[in-house]
Design a protein around this motif. Structure first.
Motif, PDB file in Angstrom:
ATOM      1  N   CYS A 110       0.816  -1.219   0.000  1.00 45.69           N
ATOM      2  CA  CYS A 110       0.000   0.000   0.000  1.00 45.69           C
ATOM      3  C   CYS A 110       0.853   1.275   0.000  1.00 45.69           C
ATOM      4  O   CYS A 110       0.496   2.269  -0.644  1.00 45.69           O
ATOM      5  N   LEU A 111       1.990   1.245   0.685  1.00 44.12           N
ATOM      6  CA  LEU A 111       2.795   2.472   0.751  1.00 44.12           C
ATOM      7  C   LEU A 111       3.358   2.840  -0.626  1.00 44.12           C
ATOM      8  O   LEU A 111       3.471   4.017  -0.954  1.00 44.12           O
ATOM      9  N   GLN A 112       3.673   1.816  -1.399  1.00 46.25           N
ATOM     10  CA  GLN A 112       4.187   2.098  -2.747  1.00 46.25           C
ATOM     11  C   GLN A 112       3.075   2.659  -3.644  1.00 46.25           C
ATOM     12  O   GLN A 112       3.312   3.566  -4.429  1.00 46.25           O
ATOM     13  N   TRP A 113       1.877   2.110  -3.499  1.00 48.88           N
ATOM     14  CA  TRP A 113       0.751   2.663  -4.275  1.00 48.88           C
ATOM     15  C   TRP A 113       0.470   4.103  -3.848  1.00 48.88           C
ATOM     16  O   TRP A 113       0.229   4.983  -4.671  1.00 48.88           O
ATOM     17  N   LYS A 114       0.511   4.328  -2.543  1.00 45.33           N
ATOM     18  CA  LYS A 114       0.234   5.675  -2.016  1.00 45.33           C
ATOM     19  C   LYS A 114       1.260   6.676  -2.560  1.00 45.33           C
ATOM     20  O   LYS A 114       0.931   7.834  -2.835  1.00 45.33           O
ATOM     21  N   PHE A 393      -7.750   4.213   3.002  1.00 43.21           N
ATOM     22  CA  PHE A 393      -6.442   3.829   2.464  1.00 43.21           C
ATOM     23  C   PHE A 393      -5.320   4.585   3.175  1.00 43.21           C
ATOM     24  O   PHE A 393      -4.270   4.012   3.467  1.00 43.21           O
ATOM     25  N   SER A 394      -5.579   5.851   3.468  1.00 48.06           N
ATOM     26  CA  SER A 394      -4.564   6.637   4.200  1.00 48.06           C
ATOM     27  C   SER A 394      -4.310   6.015   5.570  1.00 48.06           C
ATOM     28  O   SER A 394      -3.163   5.945   6.029  1.00 48.06           O
ATOM     29  N   LYS A 395      -5.398   5.550   6.200  1.00 47.06           N
ATOM     30  CA  LYS A 395      -5.222   4.930   7.518  1.00 47.06           C
ATOM     31  C   LYS A 395      -4.444   3.615   7.388  1.00 47.06           C
ATOM     32  O   LYS A 395      -3.567   3.323   8.208  1.00 47.06           O
ATOM     33  N   LEU A 396      -4.780   2.866   6.343  1.00 45.50           N
ATOM     34  CA  LEU A 396      -4.062   1.607   6.094  1.00 45.50           C
ATOM     35  C   LEU A 396      -2.560   1.880   5.940  1.00 45.50           C
ATOM     36  O   LEU A 396      -1.718   1.197   6.543  1.00 45.50           O
ATOM     37  N   ALA A 398      -0.909   4.397   7.056  1.00 46.93           N
ATOM     38  CA  ALA A 398      -0.342   4.823   8.341  1.00 46.93           C
ATOM     39  C   ALA A 398      -0.022   3.616   9.209  1.00 46.93           C
ATOM     40  O   ALA A 398       1.013   3.581   9.894  1.00 46.93           O
ATOM     41  N   GLN A 399      -0.913   2.622   9.187  1.00 49.21           N
ATOM     42  CA  GLN A 399      -0.672   1.401   9.976  1.00 49.21           C
ATOM     43  C   GLN A 399       0.635   0.727   9.538  1.00 49.21           C
ATOM     44  O   GLN A 399       1.414   0.264  10.358  1.00 49.21           O
ATOM     45  N   PHE A 400       0.837   0.661   8.218  1.00 43.01           N
ATOM     46  CA  PHE A 400       2.054   0.031   7.687  1.00 43.01           C
ATOM     47  C   PHE A 400       3.285   0.883   7.966  1.00 43.01           C
ATOM     48  O   PHE A 400       4.381   0.364   8.166  1.00 43.01           O
ATOM     49  N   GLU A 401       3.097   2.202   7.963  1.00 44.46           N
ATOM     50  CA  GLU A 401       4.217   3.093   8.230  1.00 44.46           C
ATOM     51  C   GLU A 401       4.630   3.004   9.699  1.00 44.46           C
ATOM     52  O   GLU A 401       5.814   2.933  10.029  1.00 44.46           O
ATOM     53  N   ASN A 402       3.610   2.959  10.570  1.00 44.22           N
ATOM     54  CA  ASN A 402       3.900   2.972  12.016  1.00 44.22           C
ATOM     55  C   ASN A 402       4.331   1.596  12.529  1.00 44.22           C
ATOM     56  O   ASN A 402       5.134   1.488  13.439  1.00 44.22           O
ATOM     57  N   ASN A 403       3.715   0.540  11.992  1.00 44.14           N
ATOM     58  CA  ASN A 403       4.004  -0.821  12.482  1.00 44.14           C
ATOM     59  C   ASN A 403       4.298  -1.751  11.312  1.00 44.14           C
ATOM     60  O   ASN A 403       3.524  -2.663  11.033  1.00 44.14           O
ATOM     61  N   PRO A 404       5.409  -1.520  10.607  1.00 44.80           N
ATOM     62  CA  PRO A 404       5.646  -2.338   9.406  1.00 44.80           C
ATOM     63  C   PRO A 404       5.726  -3.836   9.696  1.00 44.80           C
ATOM     64  O   PRO A 404       5.421  -4.650   8.842  1.00 44.80           O
TER      65      PRO A 404
END
Lengths: 435, 345
Positions: A110-114, A393-396, A398-404
């Motif tokens: 998701c972070l790459q798509w974002k 999606f932004s929240k998703l 953030a979850q991956f950014e904060n807790n990869p």
């Protein structure tokens, strides 16, 4: 109309993805022969730097495609999309439409798509999901409904029903007249293999008759990465061995290891029922059940993710096992699995019917059938520019950014409510609007 | 769980059943009983990827990780992945098993290195593939894992390996690494042996070098027609490598060039490590008479003067450069012993 099909040089490490990309490629080639235009293949390296992306974008500009279709799960197209936007903008050229065949790793990436959200807004974008549930998942992340459903095709030549092959297979593995339940695919925690063994043991206890569970596929030790749970290499085998002992199934389960395409084809023909109870979050489709269905093999599948589309297409051939929250995970109900296994066992085999079923399945999932659906999909006139991702999606991200290491882990160690928010729909039978 | 059934599976070691599983689970939570220090880090990294942790009911570790013998008493048994050098150093550190209750498994080829006082605490293991992955039919391609480190091999072993490579008609995939001790990587040590060996080995042989990270992709395409070989001719640094289990778990057969002894009589048992291979445990080992005589009579191993000059194992030093687990003298002696053992095997 010219379409550029983009895939990685060389094969994916993932067996199912190898077949998917190859079959999609064949579908596009067939489509090319039937439309007024051409389909070209463009291969890209496993990893692309921004500089390499620019060079590729210039090459693509020269080819003047109307649409680019990405048919591989790797590498992520982000560097190329960034470069394409720069090159097309600078040259004031008509941007091609972008078609993305989405694999099970969309959430994981998701972070790459974002990171390319703004660039994507420059293009007309079509996300293509292989199943209805994944299409709804993608739609839940976008500002407008963006996803179409086109199943990953199965090879018409590699998977069909043959009585001769069935007899040979049963002789080869000494299956005699036993009723054969078959699971093929990765053997992993994610696929609920121990639940499968438990369900089969319930079946064996209730039906004294002769039945075997045949299992083929590589074992892996991926635990539950979304919860931050990791396992040492070799751990899955330990649990496998313990389960066989616990349920007394050492004589009833035949494990064949990782098989090639030809051996799998034989096995699907030799079996009587395919079964998978996976509730893996990336179960966006199910190449193994699709290929099993291609040989006319009835299926018992968990009511989860991509499997639900198979029941939608082939209600007479697919039974869905209900999924419920058990402690920290979504798991299939053992009793429900037993009920459908028993039902298949009682129905027995109907080889004539199986031949007809196999043909019907290819009418929907076969490479030829899918090729006919790709033309309209790649027509830029049918699509608008990308509107962007939404708050969920932004929240998703953030979850991956904060807790990869554990993006969906709740304080108690299990899946949190956000996981339910994202994947809650995966266990519901309703597929929403038909696409 | 049918406890009796599980326990009846093994006679030599308690590997199955609730208690055994609990011990194994605790063993795998390494920081709860054995905190990694600079020595562990330095030497585990040096041995990577052979030293990568993996799950086994036999509980593998290297002896330099053992802080005290009594800490092992939490487990009925552990397996030492050591090669000749670390095993000799271990018995130099602990010449007698004072206070130890557990059994220790070592590779059957290294049995000669066990001092008499230790015999009752030791069992022997070897890795064995299933029928399908064992040494019967040579395949077309080879996956070779080649480590370059001092004492890992020599010209004689390299020549033999070259013959092995030439015998494969298909592709030979080579994954290599240059093992260098952290903290010593900037020193002006001679590394020409690595280039000399590579030059001798690969001259006029068509091989494909692949990165460890890309091994999965090559395996998925070629594994059904391939053998593997984790090149470890003298078992000098390690006797048990994670890589061997990795390859077996892919369903690949071991290169026939590596021979194993199979017929060990009745007192042995097999502990499965994956669907395609197991470790066979026995009370017997491969005896090497002349090495035995050299070690115990000439060198007075492990008490003799030669073994009194080993560096102190100080677990509190944080500077990688200052941490040294074994002396050069022992390293050289261990290489002679490793060569003798191979010759006699």
């Amino acid at each position: 109309m010219s379409i550029l099909v983009i895939q990685k040089k060389g094969q994916s490490d993932w067996k199912s993805c190898q077949a998917i990309t190859s079959n999609l490629h064949q579908s596009y080639e067939l489509m090319g022969k039937s439309i007024d235009g051409e389909v070209k293949t463009f291969t890209i390296a496993e990893s692309i730097t921004d500089y390499e992306g620019l060079s590729l974008a210039h090459e693509i500009l020269e080819l003047k495609p109307k649409a680019l279709s990405f048919i591989d799960h790797h590498p992520h197209p982000a560097p190329l999309i960034r470069s394409l936007k720069r090159v097309y903008e600078r040259n004031k050229a008509q941007a091609p439409m972008l078609v993305f065949h989405i694999f099970g790793d969309f959430v994981l990436n998701c972070l790459q798509w974002k990171s390319i959200e703004e660039e994507l807004k420059f293009f007309k974008v079509q996300f293509v999901s292989a199943s209805h549930k994944q299409a709804r998942l993608l739609d839940s992340f976008c500002r407008d409904d963006r996803a179409e459903v086109i199943p990953f095709p199965i090879s018409d030549l590699d998977y069909f029903f043959s009585e001769e092959v069935r007899d040979k297979c049963r002789e080869k593995y000494k299956l005699g007249n036993e009723f054969v339940f078959l699971y093929t695919g990765r053997l992993s925690y994610q696929k609920n293999i121990t639940t499968l063994l438990r369900s089969f043991s319930t079946f064996v206890k209730n039906f004294e008759q002769r039945a075997r569970l045949v299992i083929a596929g590589p074992m892996d030790d991926l635990a539950i990465p979304y919860l931050g749970k990791e396992a040492l290499p070799g751990t899955f085998f330990f649990h496998w061995e313990e389960s066989l002992l616990e349920y007394g199934l050492e004589e009833k389960v035949l494990y064949l290891g990782d098989l090639n395409k030809e051996e799998l084809f034989e096995l699907y023909n030799g079996a009587d029922c395919y079964i998978s109870l996976s509730t893996h979050n990336d179960e966006d489709y199910g190449m193994s059940p699709a290929e099993a269905l291609g040989t006319g093999l009835p299926c018992v599948l968990s009511q989860w993710g991509g499997f639900i589309s198979f029941a939608h297409y082939f209600p007479a051939m697919v039974n869905l096992v209900e999924v419920e929250r058990q402690r920290e995970r979504n798991l299939p109900q053992v009793q429900s699995a037993f009920k459908f296994m028993a039902s298949q066992f009682i129905q027995g085999e109907d080889l004539k019917e199986r031949k007809v079923s196999s043909l019907n399945i290819h009418d929907i999932l076969g490479i030829h059938a899918i090729s006919k659906r790709l033309g309209p999909l790649c027509n830029p006139l049918n699509r608008s520019t990308f509107q962007g991702f939404n708050a969920l999606f932004s929240k998703l991200c953030a979850q991956f950014e904060n807790n990869p290491q554990s993006p969906f882990r709740a304080a108690n160690g299990g899946y949190g409510t956000f996981y339910e928010q994202v994947y809650g729909d995966y266990s519901k039978r309703d597929i929403g609007r038909d696409r | 769980m049918d406890e009796k059934k599980n326990e009846s599976k093994n006679r030599l070691l308690p590997c199955y059943g609730h208690n055994a599983n609990e011990e194994t689970a605790i063993f795998n939570k390494r920081p709860s009983w054995n905190i990694e220090d600079t020595i562990d880090e330095k030497y585990l990294e040096f041995l990577a990827p052979h030293s990568r942790r993996y799950f086994s009911r036999l509980r593998p570790l290297f002896s330099f990780e053992v802080k005290s013998l009594t800490s092992l008493n939490a487990f009925s048994h552990v397996l030492l992945q050591d090669g000749v050098l670390y095993l000799m150093r271990f018995f130099q550190r602990f010449p007698t098993p004072h206070g130890l209750m557990s059994k220790i498994l070592i590779h059957e080829n290294l049995g000669t290195l066990i001092p008499k006082a230790w015999k009752e605490h030791i069992l022997y293991y070897r890795v064995q593939g299933s029928e399908a992955t064992e040494v019967s039919n040579k395949k077309k391609n080879l996956f070779l894992y080649l480590s370059f480190a001092q004492f890992h091999s020599d010209e004689e072993a390299i020549s033999q390996l070259r013959e092995t490579l030439k015998s494969y008609q298909g592709k030979v995939f080579v994954v290599t690494n240059l093992n260098i001790l952290r903290g010593e990587d900037y020193l002006n040590y001679d590394r020409s042996f690595a280039f000399n060996h590579a030059h001798k080995l690969f001259a006029e042989i068509d091989v494909e070098f692949i990165d460890f990270g890309n091994l999965g992709s090559a395996l998925s395409t070629f594994k059904l027609e391939s053998d593997f070989l984790v090149f470890n001719p003298y078992q000098y640094w390690f006797s048990d490598s994670y890589l061997e289990h990795y390859f077996y778990n892919q369903g690949i057969s071991r290169s026939p060039e590596k021979s194993e002894k199979f017929d060990k009589g009745d007192i042995c048992e097999s502990i499965a490590l994956g669907p395609h291979h197991a470790m066979v445990i026995s009370e017997d080992f491969v005896a090497s008479k002349s090495t035995h005589s050299f070690l115990y009579e000439q060198m007075q191993y492990p008490h003799g003067e030669t073994f009194q000059r080993e560096p102190v194992v100080d677990r509190n030093i944080e500077d990688y450069f200052k941490v040294k687990y074994s002396s050069q003298a022992l390293e050289k002696l261990a290489f002679s012993v490793a060569k003798k053992l191979r010759k006699e095997a």
